[in-house]
Each structure stands twice: as structure tokens, then as C-alpha cells.
Enzyme design. Structure first.
Site, short mmCIF file in Angstrom:
data_model
loop_
_atom_site.label_atom_id
_atom_site.label_comp_id
_atom_site.label_asym_id
_atom_site.label_seq_id
_atom_site.Cartn_x
_atom_site.Cartn_y
_atom_site.Cartn_z
N HIS B 57 12.57 -14.98 6.13
CA HIS B 57 13.96 -15.38 6.30
C HIS B 57 14.43 -15.20 7.74
CE1 HIS B 57 14.28 -15.64 1.99
NE2 HIS B 57 13.96 -14.37 1.84
N HIS B 219 14.85 -18.59 -1.94
CA HIS B 219 13.41 -18.61 -2.25
C HIS B 219 13.08 -19.84 -3.08
CE1 HIS B 219 15.06 -14.51 -2.04
NE2 HIS B 219 14.08 -14.36 -1.17
#
Lengths: 332, 332
Positions: B57, B219
Site C-alpha cells: 500500500h 485488497h
């Protein structure tokens, strides 16, 4: 290709609307929406710093308009030079009475348009001088440096020249610093995937899975060779092995290293590459004094990375570490 | 998928090597390489700020370790929670004697590991309190907010709580600020393409050309619906139309807006979206006091965008505009 756009022909207009809405410290000039300037520009008594280029490389070029950096930028269509008029208007917007340094990259369109802009500026009584970035090693052989393209090394030139101007440097001094910076900078890119210009709707080149284009340009210009992909550490060796002998850099050198993702390459991978680059430089006796890693100069959603290495001296190290603030470059 | 990695199983290790090499202001803790802390942490007399989460991320989470932000972060594998031990070690690394605020996102793995870490910390005589971010509106219906995921709104929480701690706030005050921030933040994501976890080698979900996943998670968690792609302005209306009524935000509100690209979406498109978001907010009588646009919280090379909106009050506006410096967030 799924995109966040309104109309493929309006991406630059729509981006500029967003930029000025989000950044009160930036403005479009009243008579030319394709020039973005610092809201406080021109700064009286300061040498003006101007650049310009095609869009699609964000944060380049407009993301370097800011404090102790660039004063005004001419904005082109995607991967296309700004007009001569836009370069001229950017020069006007940056001119605080001490002359303007126009620091841009070596592309045919930009060369032509800057040349015409300078004629307009001279007729308007302005003093404009230029430095043309040609840091991309693979784009022409040694001895033929004038044919090389300007790539992410331009950012280092804007940084040092912008700091020099902010510290009260004269036009001569600013130009000398910009020229010295680009003369001591060498860059190389590796492409891992193509990108799609919204108005075209499809990629104008292709890189196969398992292949990498070594020496690729920021617009997908072909590199020196297409090779099988290798590990990040091997990529680092290829890149460092290309730039070091070209200057040449030597043992004991202190350098600034700029690694930029080309758009879609995750920051994670850029740091993985940095680790390899630092190791390869260290083995060559070269010390990284200023590491810069991130999406500094992109090509839409291309995958790949660029490496730029600047051989520092005392003056350049002081200027490159001077504080600055902009969308693309912040330093305390 | 062509990548800049050495080995799919070593991407986190190799990234961390690059991070600490490039950033002397950051360190791995001596006994746990999966904890990154400010080199100056713990700061005696200051409440410690800790977070943690899966990798992939970037710049989240480690890019928010920095001045007036987070003190230490626990680093997980790609898209996986850090271990309880890493959360505990991050708490130790951040503990300056005034207690630790662990501010993380609402995911099963993180909840479990933070809970265990707190037990370890209590046994070690430390005081740790938590705030769990749940800003993602589409992940659970209104009334069921405790089931919502934490997404990019976490950054706003780290920002305000980090500033509060830096300004001398007590643990009670820091926790109250973090909780207020996340209580007043609402987020939504739109996915336009998938991403490939290096160790898996292929995407674990798919978005067709011409389709967008509204409400997608960081995700690739499924959103509320898959729809035909629309213009950026329409996307902005959908996103603003989802977050505003949920809090609800009202006419006259001043807000911070954070637009993040999910990885491969060009900065150009993020600003195009911002322009639409600002327009939609303005039509609802909401004023953007603090606009933030960029790759703040990504999902490898996913295409898409997230929007987070924070309803400011006087205290939060002061804290969110307080200076800070880190890889992911710089403010003068």
C-alpha cells in the site's frame, strides 16, 4: 483501458482545473490557461525559472512550480510540446526584471517552440537564456551528447537552478548552475510495459511479458535493446553500469540519485531498485549523499523505472539540499 | 507481469533495505527488521503514535513515519497483517513514557494481532490505547459501522493525532482526536483494474474493460456493485453522493478531502477527479478547506481511486494543517 477522465480530448484542461482548485499557491495566467505559475510570480528582483513540456509526465512539469523551484511552466498536450506562445507567456509570468532562465528538455518540438518564444521575448525587451537537458545516455552515443534527450535529470537542474535564483543568484549564475548540473547528470530508463494515450485509445508500442526495454524514453522511444527481464539487482547493475562510465563518475564521488517510477511501478519496487543502485554505486566507490525515490517523472501508467545520477560538488550539494516545496518535490 | 523485484518472496525485506538506505531519518529496530521507526524515537515525554498493516500500500503505512506523524510502524507481508510481536515491538519503539496510541485499520488480522500485542505491552508495564479506523462506507451498511474497513481515512487520523501528540497532547487527548477524526471521516473507492501479488503471480480478481467496481477495498474486496464505467465527473458524483449522506455532512461544512490513486492511475486523472469532487461538494454547500491529491494509499499497481472526506472543526483544521514531514505526507 479504464480511466478517470471526462473526455479523451479534454484531459489536460480538466487536469489543470483540478490543479488550480487544489493548489491556491498556483494559478493559470489570466490570458493563457496553458501556463501555470506560482501565485506570487513574478518575484521582483529574482531571476525567473521557466520550464515546459508535454503532459502525461505528472508531477513533471507543473508539479515543480513552487518555492525555490520553478516560477512558471508551459503546459503541452499529452506527450507534445507546449506552443511557442505558451513558452513566451510563461517567460512573461516569471520575469521579475532580472532575466529568465528557460530550462527544458532536448526534444525537437520544445527546441523549436522555445526558440520562437525567445524571439517574442526579445521583441518584448526581455532577457531569456536557456539550458537544454540531455541527460539520457542511451538516446545517443558518447561524443554525440547534443542529440541526447532530456529526462528526469531535468528535475535536478530545476532544483539547483531554482535554489540559486531564490538565493539571489544572477542570470549568469543561475544559467551556469543549471548547465553544470545537467553536464554532470546521467540518466537511463528501463521500460516494463507500455501506456495508452487517452486520445489514441491504444498503446503505440508493446513490451512483452518477460521482456524489458533497456534505454526506453519517456514517450516510449525505443531503447538500445530489448532483453529478458532480470532481477532488480541486475537492473541496478545495468543502469549504474551505463551511467557511471559515461561521465565518467569516479571513486570518491558524492552524488545525488533520483529514481523515478514511470507511473504504474509500485513505490515498493522503486525502493527495491534503490537498494540495488546504492549497492552498485558503493562498489564503485561512489557515495549517495542525496537519495530521491518516487514518482518524480512518469509516463502515464507505463511500468518501469528511471535512474539519474548527479555528480555533486560543494555548490551543487548545497543547492540540491536547499529547502523547497511543490507538488512533486518537498524538502525541509 | 514485469516487475522490479529480486524474488517474489523477498519483496518486503528488499523494500525495507531500500527504505532505510534512502532515509537516515528512519531505522529498523535492532531486534525486529519488520518495525520501522523514526531514528529519534522514542521521544521522551511525547505520546507515541503507532500503526501497522500489510505491505503493498506504499507509501502507507511506513511512509507516514515522520515528523509530527507516526513514530513507529509494524510492517506485514503484502496485504497481510504484521505479527503481534511486530505490533508490540513498534509500541516499545514509540513509547516515550506517556503512553502509546495504536491507530490502525479494521481488519480481522490486525484486530487480532493488536489485541495480542496490547497484552504483551501490558505485561511490560506500558499503557497502550487504540483507535480502529472504519471509514470505508461501502463495506457495511449504516448502523453496522463497526464492520466497516479502514481505508485511506487512516492517514487523516494519523495526521491529526500525530500533530496533537507533537503539540504535547496527553494520551487521552490524542486518542480523543484520533477517534473524532475517524468518526467524522467517510471514504469510498472505485476500482478500474486488478493487481498482481508478486508471490501469487496472477490477479486474484478481475475487472473487465468498460466496467468499474464501486466500493472496492484496498485488497480487491468486492464493492457494492459492478457498473459500466462513467466519466470522472459522474464518478465524483457517485463518490460524493455515497459519503455525504452517511455522516451526514451538511451545508456550511468545511472539510479535508483526500483523493488517492490506487497505484497505476496517473496523477493527471486524480486531479481530474478532484475537480469533479470539489464541484459536487460545492453544490452540496460543502467547502474544501484542505485538499490532498496523490498516491497516498495504494494497492500495488491497481487502477482506481479513493475519496476520503473529513468534516473539520476548529481543532481538527488546526491539527490537519500543522506542518509534517515524511515519505508520504509533507506540509509546511
Amino acid at each position: 483501458m479504464n480511466r478517470v477522465i471526462n473526455h479523451p480530448d479534454l484531459v489536460v484542461e480538466d487536469m489543470l482545473k483540478g490543479i488550480v482548485a487544489a493548489h491556491p499557491e498556483l494559478q493559470a495566467t489570466p490570458d493563457n490557461p496553458r501556463v501555470i505559475k506560482r501565485s506570487c510570480a513574478p518575484v521582483a528582483g529574482k531571476v525567473g525559472i521557466v520550464t515546459g513540456g508535454g503532459s502525461g509526465h505528472e508531477p513533471a512539469f507543473l508539479g515543480y512550480v513552487g518555492e525555490n523551484l520553478v516560477d512558471a511552466v508551459a503546459v503541452g498536450e499529452i506527450f507534445s510540446s507546449p506552443t511557442a506562445k505558451s513558452f513566451f507567456d510563461a517567460m512573461k509570468a516569471a520575469d521579475g526584471g532580472q532575466g529568465v532562465a528557460c530550462l527544458y528538455g532536448n526534444y525537437a518540438g520544445d527546441n523549436m517552440n522555445v526558440k520562437m518564444a525567445i524571439k517574442m521575448a526579445e521583441r518584448a525587451g526581455m532577457t531569456v537564456r536557456t539550458v537544454v537537458a540531455n541527460d539520457d545516455v542511451p538516446s545517443a552515443p558518447k561524443g554525440d551528447e547534443a542529440k541526447r534527450r532530456g529526462v528526469a535529470g531535468e528535475i535536478l537542474m530545476w532544483k539547483t537552478a531554482g535554489a540559486c535564483a531564490a538565493l539571489g543568484g544572477s542570470l549568469d549564475e543561475v544559467i551556469a548552475v543549471a548547465q553544470k548540473t545537467i553536464d554532470r547528470t546521467r540518466s537511463i530508463g528501463i521500460g516494463l510495459s507500455s501506456c495508452v494515450i487517452p486520445a489514441a485509445g491504444k498503446a503505440n508500442f508493446h513490451i512483452e511479458d518477460g521482456k524489458m526495454e533497456v534505454g526506453i524514453g519517456h514517450h516510449g522511444e525505443p531503447g538500445t535493446n530489448v532483453a529478458d527481464t532480470v532481477s532488480a539487482e541486475q537492473m541496478a547493475k545495468i543502469m549504474v553500469g551505463t551511467v557511471l562510465p559515461d561521465l565518467p563518475f569516479g571513486r570518491g564521488d558524492r552524488v545525488a540519485v533520483l529514481i523515478s517510477g514511470l507511473g504504474a511501478t509500485p513505490l515498493m519496487e522503486q525502493y527495491i531498485l534503490y537498494s540495488g543502485v546504492e549497492k552498485a554505486l558503493s562498489e564503485a566507490g561512489v557515495t549517495v549523499a542525496v537519495p530521491l525515490v518516487g514518482n518524480f517523472f512518469t509516463s502515464l501508467e507505463m511500468m518501469g523505472v528511471t535512474l539519474s545520477v548527479l555528480q555533486l560538488d560543494e555548490e551543487l550539494e548545497k543547492l540540491i539540499t536547499h529547502p523547497c516545496a511543490s507538488i512533486g518535490f518537498n524538502r525541509k
